[in-house]
Write an enzyme that holds these catalytic residues in place. Structure first.
Site, short mmCIF file in Angstrom:
data_model
loop_
_atom_site.label_atom_id
_atom_site.label_comp_id
_atom_site.label_asym_id
_atom_site.label_seq_id
_atom_site.Cartn_x
_atom_site.Cartn_y
_atom_site.Cartn_z
N GLU A 1 24.21 -13.30 30.17
CA GLU A 1 23.49 -12.65 29.60
C GLU A 1 22.06 -13.38 29.88
O GLU A 1 21.03 -12.78 28.55
CB GLU A 1 24.26 -12.03 28.28
CG GLU A 1 22.99 -11.36 27.39
CD GLU A 1 22.60 -10.50 27.27
OE1 GLU A 1 22.62 -9.76 27.97
OE2 GLU A 1 21.82 -10.12 26.20
N HIS B 1 29.11 -20.45 46.70
CA HIS B 1 29.56 -19.20 47.84
C HIS B 1 27.96 -18.58 48.42
O HIS B 1 27.50 -17.69 49.21
CB HIS B 1 30.38 -18.66 47.27
CG HIS B 1 31.50 -18.57 47.14
ND1 HIS B 1 32.65 -19.03 48.60
CD2 HIS B 1 32.08 -18.70 46.24
CE1 HIS B 1 34.10 -19.87 48.34
NE2 HIS B 1 33.90 -18.69 46.78
N ARG C 1 8.54 -0.21 21.18
CA ARG C 1 8.93 0.47 22.01
C ARG C 1 8.77 0.25 23.65
O ARG C 1 9.16 0.34 24.86
CB ARG C 1 9.41 2.25 22.25
CG ARG C 1 9.79 2.77 20.85
CD ARG C 1 9.60 4.14 20.82
NE ARG C 1 9.81 5.15 21.91
CZ ARG C 1 10.77 6.07 22.04
NH1 ARG C 1 11.59 6.10 21.08
NH2 ARG C 1 11.30 6.59 23.08
N CYS D 1 7.93 5.67 26.31
CA CYS D 1 6.66 6.59 25.61
C CYS D 1 7.07 6.95 24.34
O CYS D 1 8.30 6.96 24.26
CB CYS D 1 6.51 7.48 26.23
SG CYS D 1 6.58 7.23 28.02
N LYS E 1 18.42 -13.08 29.68
CA LYS E 1 17.55 -13.41 28.06
C LYS E 1 16.13 -13.49 29.01
O LYS E 1 14.75 -13.45 28.05
CB LYS E 1 17.82 -14.09 26.95
CG LYS E 1 18.81 -12.94 26.29
CD LYS E 1 19.08 -11.73 25.45
CE LYS E 1 18.24 -10.51 25.98
NZ LYS E 1 18.97 -10.05 25.83
N ASN F 1 7.57 12.84 26.94
CA ASN F 1 8.33 11.75 27.40
C ASN F 1 8.90 12.40 28.36
O ASN F 1 9.06 13.52 28.73
CB ASN F 1 8.84 11.47 26.25
CG ASN F 1 8.85 10.48 25.29
OD1 ASN F 1 6.92 10.33 25.51
ND2 ASN F 1 8.67 10.13 24.22
N GLY F 2 9.25 11.59 29.60
CA GLY F 2 10.24 11.39 30.43
C GLY F 2 9.29 12.48 31.36
O GLY F 2 8.51 11.53 31.89
N TRP G 1 4.05 4.45 28.82
CA TRP G 1 4.88 3.36 29.57
C TRP G 1 4.73 4.24 30.72
O TRP G 1 5.59 4.59 31.06
CB TRP G 1 5.78 3.50 29.29
CG TRP G 1 6.49 1.95 29.77
CD1 TRP G 1 6.66 0.73 28.86
CD2 TRP G 1 7.97 2.55 30.43
NE1 TRP G 1 7.50 0.21 30.07
CE2 TRP G 1 8.07 0.31 31.26
CE3 TRP G 1 8.90 3.19 30.95
CZ2 TRP G 1 9.05 0.75 32.01
CZ3 TRP G 1 9.06 3.04 31.98
CH2 TRP G 1 9.48 1.44 33.04
N LYS H 1 12.38 -1.11 25.22
CA LYS H 1 13.16 -1.17 24.00
C LYS H 1 14.23 0.75 24.52
O LYS H 1 15.26 -0.83 24.85
CB LYS H 1 12.80 -0.95 22.65
CG LYS H 1 13.61 -1.35 21.51
CD LYS H 1 13.72 -2.27 22.09
CE LYS H 1 15.58 -2.52 21.00
NZ LYS H 1 16.32 -4.21 21.81
N GLU I 1 13.17 -11.89 30.97
CA GLU I 1 12.78 -10.85 30.43
C GLU I 1 11.91 -11.02 29.54
O GLU I 1 10.88 -10.27 29.57
CB GLU I 1 13.67 -9.59 29.34
CG GLU I 1 15.13 -8.72 29.67
CD GLU I 1 15.84 -8.53 28.15
OE1 GLU I 1 15.76 -7.61 28.55
OE2 GLU I 1 16.48 -9.08 27.69
C1 AGP Z 1 18.24 -5.96 26.90
O1 AGP Z 1 17.58 -6.91 26.73
C2 AGP Z 1 16.93 -4.76 27.06
N1 AGP Z 1 15.97 -4.70 26.95
C3 AGP Z 1 18.21 -4.17 28.21
O2 AGP Z 1 18.68 -4.72 29.49
C4 AGP Z 1 18.89 -3.15 27.50
O3 AGP Z 1 20.05 -3.35 26.99
C5 AGP Z 1 19.31 -1.66 28.50
O4 AGP Z 1 18.00 -0.87 28.71
C6 AGP Z 1 20.16 -1.06 27.34
O5 AGP Z 1 19.51 0.28 25.94
P1 AGP Z 1 20.87 0.89 25.40
O6 AGP Z 1 21.34 -0.40 25.08
O7 AGP Z 1 19.49 0.86 24.22
O8 AGP Z 1 21.58 1.54 26.27
#
Ligand code: AGP
Length: 608
Positions: free
Chosen positions: A481, A504, A27, A2, A485, A100-101, A74, A603, A488
């Site tokens: 990672e 395993h 965001r 949000c 990626k 927000n929250g 959001w 974001k 996501e």
């Molecule tokens: C990364 O591609 C993500 N969108 C997500 O995992 C992100 O790294 C995570 O939410 C942590 O965010 P921050 O680094 O702003 O704390």
């Protein structure tokens, strides 16, 4: 996640609010809305979908006024539909709230309000705020908001307007950022500096537990307990002009290609070849604490958590200090063994991730020193940690983190160098590391030149529905990672594993339809990874390998090879991750996905 924008002054509010909302689009959100005060009172419009749709909708209406609030939502409580979008109004439509929250006790508050005769019509937690403010309103909006918030458990950054106060926005913060921008004869509010940066560089960051009255020429801040606070005005730096795509199709691609520059910015002025160490000004006063730490705990979420895992390998190998890495969301709710001999490193690109922020506070509560590694200057984590290091990667807009990951990892390498030199490493060893670090930005640039080859590989596998990513040692976190990626942004199921762990369980998944991405650089675990590649080949899995330039032996074992330059083993994640970022990006493009704003993601995750 949000976003909030507000304006009070002499200018037409609507274009400013819409522009602010556009700045917050990165965001992630699913609906948008705004409310202004016109001659007849509050006028409110909401849409499901993009800010551009809201902009189009209000063009045809008589939306004029000199103050207002706006929001991108959001969804957390209640699906993303029109009635759940913000702003939310009270029974009489005289008070509008954007929030927000999460209001954690909203169910109890809803029942309480219903008993009082209020009519609540949405599925959201936020709606209770509008009605609580209404029930506490006796002519003073600031006081009504304050009294309402006394009854609220949870997190909020919020902005409130009332028909009866056409010159005032009341804002409040608890666990969700809220910033006030100072202009001349006008003020802005935002949940993120990006929303208001174009209009002012002078800001007041509200602290948790504070409420404020914002008028065109006055700001009054007080605590929720009614203690007056003198607002501290801070100057923010950084140019908004750089938040553009610069000819790239997506912010993510631009950010991937920026990495040679962002890494140079992360390193600038911080390496000391003479002494074979790093100079991190932000940590100067805490170097002795670091040196004497019995343990280091690193806490973070998502991609930042992956960089934390690399930090564990780095710090244990070169500084010989025990390190534990914890998901912030777990750390905050279990009873971690942390005391004043523990240093807690908190990693966050945004500096606003709710779980990470709470974990940091828990660590401090238990007496630990909390050191931050953040990108966003002035963010909550950056301000609340005892000390820290900025990664200087510049604004990261793509929801999928790329350049922040490499800069976080680079900062961890520098902290390792600093601490390693204090504890175990010789000058010669330190110098060798400095030399290798200095080559990294250029080496990243060389890898980026292979984009076309990676694009071709992406085209061959874009229709695959599953991927496996395998690596060992420093490259196990990179496997995680790479898989994250892909998940996501392309919505393809992908798993990352330590390569040897495959046998395993995950090995059961392997057949001729399973692409397996191996990180098999020439390092201490190279031979072991080759064995793991054989295990996949024996089951006819498709093998894509990230290998070290000049490695001929790997050719007979792989369907595809992406070469990266030779580096010291501890730096290899900074190079091996680059092809994986590009692979995920191109697969997502070919699958027609929304690269910069993937579905369901935000974001900055400011709710727990
Ligand atoms: C990364 O591609 C993500 N969108 C997500 O995992 C992100 O790294 C995570 O939410 C942590 O965010 P921050 O680094 O702003 O704390």
């Amino acid at each position: 996640m949000c976003g909030i924008v507000g304006y009070v002054g002499n200018r037409e509010a609507v274009p400013l609010l819409i522009e602010g909302l556009h700045r917050l689009e990165y965001r992630g959100y699913d609906s948008a809305g705004l409310a202004i005060i016109g001659p007849q009172g509050i006028i409110c419009e909401k849409v499901v979908g993009k800010v551009a749709v809201l902009e189009e909708t209000i063009k045809s209406e008589d939306f004029r006024g000199h103050m207002g609030i706006a929001h991108t939502r959001w969804a957390t409580h209640g699906e993303p539909n029109l009635e759940n979008a913000h702003p939310h109004l009270d029974c009489k439509g005289e008070i509008a709230v954007v929030h927000n929250g999460i209001v954690e006790n909203y169910v109890a508050l809803r029942e309480f309000l219903k008993r009082q005769g209020h009519t609540l019509t949405t599925q959201t937690d936020t709606e209770v705020l509008a009605h609580l403010i209404e029930s506490n309103y006796k002519g003073d909006l600031l006081e009504a908001v304050r009294l309402a918030l006394v009854q609220v458990q949870g997190t909020y950054g919020l902005a409130v307007i009332s028909k009866h106060h056409p010159d005032q926005i009341v804002v409040a913060r608890n666990g969700s950022p809220l910033v006030i921008g100072k202009g001349i004869g006008e003020h802005f509010v935002g949940s993120d500096v990006a929303a208001i940066r174009r209009h002012t560089s002078q800001v007041v960051y509200l602290e948790d537990g504070e409420v404020a009255s914002v008028m065109a020429d006055d700001i009054k801040v007080q605590t929720i307990d009614k203690v007056a606070v003198t607002p501290e005005v801070e100057e923010i730096t950084g140019d908004l002009g750089i938040i553009e795509k610069d000819g790239f199709s997506h912010f993510m691609l631009k950010e991937i290609f920026e990495q040679p520059i962002t890494l140079r910015n992360t390193l600038r002025g911080r390496l000391d070849y003479e002494n074979g160490t790093a100079r991190l000004d932000g940590l100067t006063n805490y170097e002795h604490k670091l040196r004497n730490a019995e343990r280091i705990v690193i806490t973070a979420c998502g991609t930042s958590w992956h960089s934390a895992l690399i930090g564990e390998y780095l710090l244990e190998e070169f500084a010989r200090v025990p390190v534990e890495v914890e998901y912030a969301s777990e750390f905050r709710y279990r009873s971690p063994v942390v005391d004043d001999r523990t240093v807690v490193l908190v990693i966050s690109q945004s500096g606003e991730t709710a779980d990470t922020l709470a974990a940091m506070r828990e660590a401090k509560r238990r007496g630990a020193i909390a050191l931050g590694i953040c990108n966003v200057v002035g963010s909550s984590i950056a301000r609340e940690t005892d000390a820290g290091v900025y990664i200087h990667a510049g604004p990261e807009i793509g929801v999928a983190s790329t350049k922040a990951f490499t800069s976080q990892t680079m900062v961890l390498a520098m902290i390792t160098l600093l601490l390693g030199r204090m504890r175990t490493l010789s000058v010669a060893e330190g110098r060798e590391m400095v030399e290798a670090i200095l080559k990294v930005p250029e080496q990243v640039g060389l890898i980026l030149k292979n984009e076309d080859q990676i694009k071709e590989i992406a085209a061959q596998y874009a229709k695959s529905n599953n991927f496996l990513y395998l690596g060992r040692g420093y490259n196990f976190p990179v496997a995680l990672e790479g898989a994250l990626k892909l998940k996501e942004i392309s919505y393809v199921h992908a798993e990352g594993y330590p390569a040897a762990e495959m046998k395993h369980g995950p090995i059961a998944l392997i057949d001729e339809n399973m692409p397996v991405v191996f990180i098999a650089t020439r390092d201490s675990v190279y031979e072991k990874v080759l064995n793991n590649i054989e295990e996949v080949r024996a089951r006819r899995g498709k093998v894509i390998v990230i290998a070290t330039q000049g490695d001929e032996r790997i050719k007979e074992k792989a369907d595809h090879i992406i070469y990266i330059p030779q580096t010291m083993e501890f730096l290899s994640p900074l190079l091996t991750v680059i092809p994986l970022q590009l692979l995920a990006y191109h697969i997502a493009v070919l699958r027609g996905c929304a690269i910069d704003q993937p579905r369901n993601l935000a974001k900055s995750v400011t709710v727990e």
